[in-house]
Scaffold this active site. Structure first.
Site, PDB file in Angstrom:
ATOM      1  N   MET A  18      -3.589   1.444 -20.216  1.00 12.54           N
ATOM      2  CA  MET A  18      -2.516   0.682 -20.856  1.00 12.54           C
ATOM      3  C   MET A  18      -1.181   1.420 -20.768  1.00 12.54           C
ATOM      4  SD  MET A  18      -1.830  -2.138 -22.229  1.00 12.54           S
ATOM      5  CE  MET A  18      -3.297  -3.014 -22.761  1.00 12.54           C
ATOM      6  N   GLY A  66       2.802  -0.216  -9.474  1.00  9.33           N
ATOM      7  CA  GLY A  66       3.896  -0.938 -10.127  1.00  9.33           C
ATOM      8  C   GLY A  66       4.569  -1.981  -9.241  1.00  9.33           C
ATOM      9  N   SER A 120      -1.501  -1.803  -8.529  1.00 10.18           N
ATOM     10  CA  SER A 120      -1.237  -3.239  -8.496  1.00 10.18           C
ATOM     11  C   SER A 120      -2.488  -4.084  -8.219  1.00 10.18           C
ATOM     12  CB  SER A 120      -0.113  -3.552  -7.497  1.00 10.18           C
ATOM     13  OG  SER A 120       1.028  -2.754  -7.784  1.00 10.18           O
ATOM     14  N   HIS A 155      -2.159  11.505 -12.489  1.00 16.82           N
ATOM     15  CA  HIS A 155      -1.490  10.242 -12.162  1.00 16.82           C
ATOM     16  C   HIS A 155      -0.088  10.517 -11.612  1.00 16.82           C
ATOM     17  CE1 HIS A 155       0.463   6.367 -12.494  1.00 16.82           C
ATOM     18  NE2 HIS A 155      -0.756   5.852 -12.446  1.00 16.82           N
ATOM     19  N   GLU A 160      -4.801   6.270  -5.402  1.00 20.33           N
ATOM     20  CA  GLU A 160      -3.650   5.509  -5.871  1.00 20.33           C
ATOM     21  C   GLU A 160      -2.440   5.821  -5.005  1.00 20.33           C
ATOM     22  OE1 GLU A 160      -4.565   4.275 -10.260  1.00 20.33           O
ATOM     23  OE2 GLU A 160      -2.725   5.393  -9.989  1.00 20.33           O
TER      24      GLU A 160
HETATM   25  P1  PGA Z   1      -0.331  -0.884 -11.850  1.00 18.05           P
HETATM   26  O1  PGA Z   1      -0.760   0.546 -12.375  1.00 18.05           O
HETATM   27  O2  PGA Z   1      -1.598  -1.671 -11.626  1.00 18.05           O
HETATM   28  O3  PGA Z   1       0.503  -1.439 -12.931  1.00 18.05           O
HETATM   29  O4  PGA Z   1       0.372  -0.681 -10.558  1.00 18.05           O
HETATM   30  C1  PGA Z   1      -1.850   1.192 -11.802  1.00 18.05           C
HETATM   31  C2  PGA Z   1      -1.835   2.644 -12.063  1.00 18.05           C
HETATM   32  O5  PGA Z   1      -0.741   3.230 -12.162  1.00 18.05           O
HETATM   33  O6  PGA Z   1      -2.900   3.244 -12.181  1.00 18.05           O
END
Ligand code: PGA
Length: 257
Positions: free
Chosen positions: A10, A173, A213, A96, A167
């Site tokens: 979140m 985002g 995303s 992250h 990622e």
């Molecule tokens: P997002 O975030 O799906 O809003 O791009 C994913 C993440 O940062 O792990």
């Protein structure tokens, strides 16, 4: 057989007790008794206690978006793994891109947090990925370095307790995820890097999930590859029904097809 897994962070989108309670009650209603997949949820840290109380007894495990690199002591403003364990948390998100970039979190620090997580019997979710869309060779080089630094000191007996979240930073985002073929190729690269360092038997036990995303529209395509063991969801999981739809896609592709 690697167990499919879907996680959700979140970030700090929901920070009030009342809105967190509403969200958690709804996800427990929708998929709190899911048996085929592992599920986890990382709430905003300030309302983690609310999520912990509501998720307790459901099959949705609790995770933290960060921990301090030491479990107790002089470290102002940090969150201790002891508090997470006290709330029955199981997962710790580490590395992250937002923490690496905005908070200058180093590979060294990520490694210390990861080792602390393993020492305490929790599951680290290690986020890695390239900053710009790039060739397979460049991606491989970049991720090999990230893995080597973050996993320093992680032995053969521990690596299968780590989950890798691929990622690609440029896909976080955004309106849409990275292209599924590109994601699948990256997961194959990560598995072969793990193979190189830990051998194929061990590497075949490590779960690698994709984040960036992820939505109910792209979940099926993203998950449709043998090396993609699950998804890590951000904004498009803010509506519980959409998160449920992503989870259902993973279940269908991984367990029912
Ligand atoms: P997002 O975030 O799906 O809003 O791009 C994913 C993440 O940062 O792990």
């Amino acid at each position: 057989m690697r167990r499919p897994i879907v996680g959700m962070s979140m970030k700090i989108y929901r920070n009030l007790e009342i809105e967190e309670a509403e969200y958690c009650n709804r996800i427990v209603d929708l998929f709190g008794d899911e048996e085929g997949l592992d599920l986890f949820y990382c709430p905003s840290l300030g309302v983690l206690h609310v999520a912990a109380g509501i998720l307790k007894g459901s099959r949705i495990e609790l995770g933290a978006q960060n921990i301090a690199a030491i479990s107790e002591g002089a470290l102002t403003g940090e969150y201790s793994i002891q508090s997470l364990i006290d709330k029955n948390g199981k997962y710790v998100e580490l590395g992250h891109a937002e923490r690496r970039m905005t908070l200058n979190e180093s590979d060294y620090l990520i490694n210390r947090k990861l080792l602390l997580t393993l020492e305490n019997g929790l599951i680290p979710l290690l986020c890695i990925g390239e900053y710009v869309k790039s060739s397979a060779e460049l991606r491989s080089r970049h991720m090999e370095e990230q893995l080597a630094k973050a996993l320093l000191g992680v032995g053969l007996e521990q690596i299968q307790n780590v989950i890798i979240a691929y990622e690609p930073v440029w896909a976080i985002g955004q309106a849409v995820s990275a292209e599924p073929d590109y994601v699948h190729e990256s997961h194959t690269i990560i598995r072969s890097l793990l193979c190189k360092h830990y051998g194929s038997d061990i590497a075949s036990q490590v779960r690698i999930i994709y984040g960036g995303s992820v939505s109910s529209e792209n979940a099926r395509d993203l998950i449709s590859n043998v090396d993609v063991d699950g998804l890590f969801v951000g904004r498009f999981g803010h509506v519980p029904e959409q998160l449920f739809s992503i989870i259902s896609s993973v279940r269908e592709i991984k367990l029912e097809s």
